[in-house]
Design an enzyme around this catalytic site. Structure first.
Site, PDB file in Angstrom:
ATOM      1  N   GLY A 146      42.704  22.548 -44.640  1.00 56.30           N
ATOM      2  CA  GLY A 146      42.531  22.608 -46.134  1.00 56.30           C
ATOM      3  C   GLY A 146      41.560  21.661 -46.764  1.00 56.30           C
TER       4      GLY A 146
ATOM      5  CG  LEU B 236      35.721  22.662 -47.039  1.00 55.51           C
ATOM      6  CD1 LEU B 236      35.023  23.928 -46.459  1.00 55.51           C
ATOM      7  CD2 LEU B 236      34.771  21.570 -47.454  1.00 55.51           C
ATOM      8  N   GLY B 237      39.366  22.181 -50.024  1.00 51.34           N
ATOM      9  CA  GLY B 237      40.049  22.510 -51.297  1.00 51.34           C
ATOM     10  C   GLY B 237      40.054  21.276 -52.394  1.00 51.34           C
ATOM     11  CD  GLN B 238      42.676  20.331 -57.886  1.00 48.30           C
ATOM     12  OE1 GLN B 238      43.804  20.667 -57.876  1.00 48.30           O
ATOM     13  NE2 GLN B 238      42.259  19.984 -59.478  1.00 48.30           N
TER      14      GLN B 238
ATOM     15  CG  ASP C  56      38.743  24.954 -45.432  1.00 48.66           C
ATOM     16  OD1 ASP C  56      39.031  26.038 -45.675  1.00 48.66           O
ATOM     17  OD2 ASP C  56      39.335  24.095 -46.540  1.00 48.66           O
TER      18      ASP C  56
ATOM     19  NE  ARG D 142      35.915  28.124 -48.708  1.00 42.67           N
ATOM     20  CZ  ARG D 142      37.171  27.451 -49.131  1.00 42.67           C
ATOM     21  NH1 ARG D 142      37.895  27.404 -48.259  1.00 42.67           N
ATOM     22  NH2 ARG D 142      37.088  26.395 -50.012  1.00 42.67           N
TER      23      ARG D 142
ATOM     24  CG  ASP E  38      43.467  31.094 -38.827  1.00 36.42           C
ATOM     25  OD1 ASP E  38      44.373  31.005 -39.722  1.00 36.42           O
ATOM     26  OD2 ASP E  38      43.494  32.415 -38.550  1.00 36.42           O
TER      27      ASP E  38
ATOM     28  CE1 TYR F 118      51.694  27.131 -53.794  1.00 36.76           C
ATOM     29  CE2 TYR F 118      52.831  26.089 -55.753  1.00 36.76           C
ATOM     30  CZ  TYR F 118      52.215  26.041 -54.998  1.00 36.76           C
ATOM     31  OH  TYR F 118      51.481  24.751 -54.663  1.00 36.76           O
TER      32      TYR F 118
END
Length: 321
Positions: free
Chosen positions: A8, A10-12, A34, A36, A53, A142
Site C-alpha cells: 500500500g 502509494l497511499g497517504q 502497491d 496499481r 496484490d 472497519y
C-alpha cells in the site's frame, strides 16, 4: 531494521513512509509495492517498486523471498467510510491481506508492522483519556477488522514468534495526498476548500471531537516503534497515539488566523457521523510514551500553518490559485 517491504505504498501513509525509509536505509533497501502503478510518481520512479496484490499470497511470498526484507510494513487496506459502504469487501481485503502478510513474515522470518486505528474502540469506552487496555466493541466494519487484526497479530507473536508491532492511529493530516475514504478526512479537506473556495461544508457536526496527528509525527512513530527494543515493549498490538483532540470549529478557528473570512457550514452525513460518534474523543497514549518514547512535534496551529503554506504552493503550480 535493514531492509523493508511496504504494501500500500502509494497511499497517504505509504507514500511518505517510503520516502523517509529510502533516506534512512537507501534506495535499494526499501521495496515499495502497491496494487496499481502510477507513472511519474516518485514512489514508483525513484527506487525499487513492484506491483503486488496482497490477496495473492503466492505472489506475496515469492516477492518477499526475492527481496528478503527483515521487516514488512503492511498498509494495504480499505478505510472506514469506504469499508462501511462495502463491508464484505472491507473484511476480505483487510483481514485476508493481513493474514497473508503475517504468513509471509512467518515464512521468511521477518517482523511485521500493520496499523490499527481509533476505530477499534466502541461507544462503551471512556471517551476521555480512553485507556490503552479497555473494551473493544466497535460498531463499524472497519473497526471490527482493526480489533480482529490486533488479536491476529498478537496470536502470531505468541504462537509463532513473529515480531508484530502496531499503533492505533487517530485522524492523520497531510497536504501531499488528497483526502480519501476515512471518516476523519474532513480535517484535510477543510484546508483544501478553505483555499479553493473560502468555505467548507462539513459532514460531521460541530462538537465532534477526535484525536488528530500530523503525518510527519505518524511517520516518526512508525519508524521509532519498528526500531524500538523488543524487550521494552509490554504492549505490541496496538499502542494508542493521540497528540491532540479537535472538532470542526477548532480547525476553522485555526484556519481563520490565516484566512479571516473562511466560512464553515454543515451538511451532516449520518453514516460518517455515526462512525465518529462511536470513537473516543481522546485516547490515553502514555503507554507509547513510556515504552518507546513517543512524542509528537506538531500542534494544530503548527499543522494549519504548514498545510496552508504547502497547499498554496501546490495549487499555484496546478493553476488553481
Amino acid at each position: 531494521m535493514k531492509k523493508v517491504l511496504v504494501t500500500g505504498s502509494l497511499g497517504q501513509i505509504g507514500s511518505e513512509l517510503v520516502t523517509r525509509l529510502r533516506k534512512d536505509l537507501g534506495l535499494n533497501n526499501v521495496i515499495a509495492t502497491d496494487l496499481r502503478k502510477i507513472e511519474g510518481s516518485p514512489i514508483v520512479e525513484e527506487g525499487v517498486f513492484e506491483t503486488l496484490d496482497v490477496m495473492d499470497q503466492e505472489a506475496f511470498l515469492k516477492m518477499a523471498k526475492k527481496h528478503k526484507p527483515d521487516m514488512i510494513v503492511h498498509l494495504a487496506a480499505l478505510l472506514s467510510a469506504t469499508t462501511e459502504k462495502n463491508p464484505k469487501l472491507g473484511w476480505k481485503l483487510n483481514m485476508d491481506g493481513l493474514i497473508n502478510a503475517l504468513d509471509v513474515a512467518k515464512e521468511i522470518g521477518a517482523g511485521l508492522f500493520a496499523p490499527s486505528s481509533v476505530a477499534a474502540f466502541g461507544p462503551d469506552v471512556d471517551f476521555q483519556n480512553t485507556p490503552q487496555d479497555t473494551f473493544m466493541h466497535p460498531t463499524s466494519m472497519y473497526g471490527v477488522t482493526k480489533v480482529a487484526g490486533e488479536l491476529l497479530m498478537n496470536y502470531y507473536y505468541t504462537k509463532y514468534g513473529v515480531d508484530t508491532r502496531s499503533v492505533r492511529f487517530p485522524g492523520l493530516m497531510s497536504y501531499k495526498t488528497e483526502p480519501g475514504g476515512g471518516t476523519s478526512d474532513y480535517n484535510v479537506d477543510m484546508y483544501y476548500q478553505a483555499l479553493l473556495k473560502g468555505e467548507y461544508e462539513c459532514y460531521l457536526k460541530a462538537g465532534t471531537y477526535m484525536d488528530m496527528m500530523y503525518i510527519d509525527d505518524a511517520i516518526d512513530a512508525i519508524v521509532n516503534l519498528i526500531n524500538a527494543d523488543s524487550k521494552k515493549l509490554k504492549h505490541r498490538n496496538a499502542f494508542n497515539l493521540a497528540p491532540f483532540t479537535a472538532e470542526p470549529e477548532m480547525l476553522a478557528t485555526s484556519i481563520r488566523k490565516h484566512i479571516p473570512n473562511f466560512k464553515l457550514n454543515y451538511k451532516i452525513d449520518p453514516v460518517r457521523q455515526a462512525i465518529a460518534d462511536s470513537w473516543p474523543d481522546h485516547m490515553d497514549d502514555s503507554a507509547a510514551r513510556e515504552e518507546w518514547g513517543f512524542k509528537a512535534k506538531y500542534s494544530l496551529d503548527d499543522i494549519t500553518e504548514v498545510l496552508l503554506r504547502e497547499l498554496t504552493i501546490k495549487f499555484k503550480k496546478q493553476g488553481k490559485l
